[in-house]
Design a protein around this motif. Sequence first.
Motif, mmCIF file in Angstrom:
data_model
loop_
_atom_site.group_PDB
_atom_site.id
_atom_site.type_symbol
_atom_site.label_atom_id
_atom_site.label_comp_id
_atom_site.label_asym_id
_atom_site.label_seq_id
_atom_site.Cartn_x
_atom_site.Cartn_y
_atom_site.Cartn_z
ATOM 1 N N GLU A 31 0.853 -1.175 0.000
ATOM 2 C CA GLU A 31 0.000 0.000 0.000
ATOM 3 C C GLU A 31 0.892 1.228 0.000
ATOM 4 O OE1 GLU A 31 -2.929 0.114 3.072
ATOM 5 O OE2 GLU A 31 -3.509 -1.978 2.766
ATOM 6 N N GLY A 32 0.332 2.356 -0.434
ATOM 7 C CA GLY A 32 1.073 3.601 -0.392
ATOM 8 C C GLY A 32 0.901 4.408 -1.655
ATOM 9 N N TYR A 33 1.882 5.275 -1.903
ATOM 10 C CA TYR A 33 1.810 6.124 -3.087
ATOM 11 C C TYR A 33 3.209 6.565 -3.499
ATOM 12 C CZ TYR A 33 2.225 9.900 0.370
ATOM 13 O OH TYR A 33 2.645 10.707 1.394
ATOM 14 N N VAL A 34 3.280 7.074 -4.708
ATOM 15 C CA VAL A 34 4.505 7.661 -5.242
ATOM 16 C C VAL A 34 4.083 8.945 -5.952
ATOM 17 C CG1 VAL A 34 4.387 6.190 -7.313
ATOM 18 C CG2 VAL A 34 6.542 7.283 -6.699
ATOM 19 N N ARG A 35 4.869 10.014 -5.747
ATOM 20 C CA ARG A 35 4.525 11.282 -6.389
ATOM 21 C C ARG A 35 5.768 12.140 -6.577
ATOM 22 N NH1 ARG A 35 1.436 14.666 -1.593
ATOM 23 N NH2 ARG A 35 3.099 14.488 -0.052
ATOM 24 N N ASN A 36 5.686 13.005 -7.589
ATOM 25 C CA ASN A 36 6.724 14.001 -7.821
ATOM 26 C C ASN A 36 6.572 15.117 -6.802
ATOM 27 O OD1 ASN A 36 7.756 12.684 -10.077
ATOM 28 N ND2 ASN A 36 6.605 13.929 -11.528
ATOM 29 N N LEU A 37 7.691 15.659 -6.366
ATOM 30 C CA LEU A 37 7.690 16.814 -5.485
ATOM 31 C C LEU A 37 8.194 18.033 -6.261
ATOM 32 C CD1 LEU A 37 9.034 15.203 -2.191
ATOM 33 C CD2 LEU A 37 6.662 15.706 -2.820
ATOM 34 N N PRO A 38 7.794 19.230 -5.857
ATOM 35 C CA PRO A 38 8.159 20.453 -6.597
ATOM 36 C C PRO A 38 9.661 20.684 -6.752
ATOM 37 C CG PRO A 38 6.439 20.933 -4.979
ATOM 38 C CD PRO A 38 6.895 19.524 -4.731
ATOM 39 N N ASP A 39 10.466 20.151 -5.835
ATOM 40 C CA ASP A 39 11.919 20.388 -5.906
ATOM 41 C C ASP A 39 12.634 19.437 -6.871
ATOM 42 O OD1 ASP A 39 11.945 17.973 -4.524
ATOM 43 O OD2 ASP A 39 13.066 18.736 -2.803
ATOM 44 N N GLY A 40 11.883 18.578 -7.593
ATOM 45 C CA GLY A 40 12.494 17.657 -8.550
ATOM 46 C C GLY A 40 12.741 16.271 -7.992
ATOM 47 N N SER A 41 12.455 16.075 -6.725
ATOM 48 C CA SER A 41 12.613 14.747 -6.120
ATOM 49 C C SER A 41 11.310 13.963 -6.252
ATOM 50 C CB SER A 41 13.009 14.873 -4.644
ATOM 51 O OG SER A 41 11.992 15.528 -3.916
ATOM 52 N N VAL A 42 11.346 12.701 -5.852
ATOM 53 C CA VAL A 42 10.170 11.830 -5.872
ATOM 54 C C VAL A 42 9.975 11.267 -4.470
ATOM 55 C CG1 VAL A 42 9.246 9.633 -6.749
ATOM 56 C CG2 VAL A 42 10.345 11.233 -8.312
ATOM 57 N N VAL A 44 8.122 8.417 -2.103
ATOM 58 C CA VAL A 44 7.492 7.097 -2.100
ATOM 59 C C VAL A 44 7.099 6.777 -0.664
ATOM 60 C CG1 VAL A 44 7.782 4.629 -2.569
ATOM 61 C CG2 VAL A 44 8.999 6.314 -3.982
ATOM 62 N N VAL A 45 5.849 6.379 -0.471
ATOM 63 C CA VAL A 45 5.389 5.846 0.807
ATOM 64 C C VAL A 45 4.974 4.408 0.538
ATOM 65 C CG1 VAL A 45 3.630 5.958 2.605
ATOM 66 C CG2 VAL A 45 4.698 8.053 1.773
ATOM 67 N N ALA A 46 5.596 3.462 1.239
ATOM 68 C CA ALA A 46 5.327 2.042 1.033
ATOM 69 C C ALA A 46 5.026 1.382 2.368
ATOM 70 C CB ALA A 46 6.524 1.361 0.370
ATOM 71 N N GLN A 47 3.913 0.668 2.403
ATOM 72 C CA GLN A 47 3.462 0.014 3.628
ATOM 73 C C GLN A 47 3.129 -1.443 3.330
ATOM 74 O OE1 GLN A 47 0.484 1.928 6.321
ATOM 75 N NE2 GLN A 47 -0.862 0.343 5.503
ATOM 76 N N GLY A 48 3.550 -2.321 4.231
ATOM 77 C CA GLY A 48 3.256 -3.741 4.083
ATOM 78 C C GLY A 48 4.191 -4.566 4.937
ATOM 79 N N GLU A 49 4.306 -5.838 4.576
ATOM 80 C CA GLU A 49 5.214 -6.725 5.290
ATOM 81 C C GLU A 49 6.635 -6.208 5.117
ATOM 82 O OE1 GLU A 49 4.662 -10.775 4.002
ATOM 83 O OE2 GLU A 49 2.493 -10.499 3.924
ATOM 84 N N ASN A 81 -4.329 3.899 5.933
ATOM 85 C CA ASN A 81 -5.156 3.236 4.917
ATOM 86 C C ASN A 81 -4.882 3.918 3.585
ATOM 87 O OD1 ASN A 81 -6.480 1.441 6.712
ATOM 88 N ND2 ASN A 81 -7.801 3.101 7.389
ATOM 89 N N TYR A 82 -3.793 3.542 2.935
ATOM 90 C CA TYR A 82 -3.360 4.192 1.718
ATOM 91 C C TYR A 82 -3.959 3.570 0.462
ATOM 92 C CZ TYR A 82 0.062 6.160 4.920
ATOM 93 O OH TYR A 82 0.657 6.800 5.965
ATOM 94 N N GLY A 83 -4.458 2.361 0.556
ATOM 95 C CA GLY A 83 -4.897 1.649 -0.637
ATOM 96 C C GLY A 83 -3.685 1.123 -1.379
ATOM 97 N N SER A 84 -3.928 0.366 -2.439
ATOM 98 C CA SER A 84 -2.808 -0.218 -3.177
ATOM 99 C C SER A 84 -1.877 0.892 -3.655
ATOM 100 C CB SER A 84 -3.310 -1.057 -4.344
ATOM 101 O OG SER A 84 -4.041 -0.253 -5.235
ATOM 102 N N LEU A 85 -0.605 0.571 -3.759
ATOM 103 C CA LEU A 85 0.402 1.580 -4.126
ATOM 104 C C LEU A 85 0.015 2.209 -5.455
ATOM 105 C CD1 LEU A 85 4.033 1.359 -3.178
ATOM 106 C CD2 LEU A 85 3.413 2.536 -5.241
ATOM 107 N N HIS A 86 -0.119 3.523 -5.470
ATOM 108 C CA HIS A 86 -0.613 4.246 -6.630
ATOM 109 C C HIS A 86 0.181 5.530 -6.840
ATOM 110 C CE1 HIS A 86 -2.677 5.894 -3.102
ATOM 111 N NE2 HIS A 86 -2.748 7.032 -3.777
ATOM 112 N N ILE A 87 0.005 6.102 -8.016
ATOM 113 C CA ILE A 87 0.635 7.377 -8.336
ATOM 114 C C ILE A 87 -0.306 8.479 -7.906
ATOM 115 C CG2 ILE A 87 1.447 8.885 -10.186
ATOM 116 C CD1 ILE A 87 2.166 6.334 -11.764
ATOM 117 N N GLU A 88 0.218 9.446 -7.158
ATOM 118 C CA GLU A 88 -0.546 10.642 -6.791
ATOM 119 C C GLU A 88 -0.074 11.789 -7.662
ATOM 120 O OE1 GLU A 88 -0.607 11.716 -2.675
ATOM 121 O OE2 GLU A 88 -1.953 10.057 -2.193
#
Length: 89
Positions: A31-42, A44-49, A81-88
């Motif tokens: 579960e989690g998400y991945v997204r671009n940040l304004p400063d050019g970095s990315v 990632v939030v990852a949750q699970g085993e 409760n992030y839901g399946s890992l997705h792009i934000e």
Amino acid sequence: MICKRWILYGRVQGVGLRHFVRVHGARLQLEGYVRNLPDGSVEVVAQGEEEKVLKLKKIILQGNGFSKLEDIQEDDFPIGNYGSLHIEY
């Protein structure tokens, strides 16, 4: 269960990295998400085993062949409760 937050620095935007992370995160049933940040970095939030979260980190460090990771910042992150890992966007 653990939750990690990574900030990825380097050539990480515009190279398909978010999609790469999403696909591998889904395969690992994270579960989690991945997204671009304004400063050019990315971000990632990852949750699970723990084993699966650490496997995703290893995959990210190997890269997708287009990205060039120069640095990674890692923090523990709140379980949620992030839901399946997705792009934000």
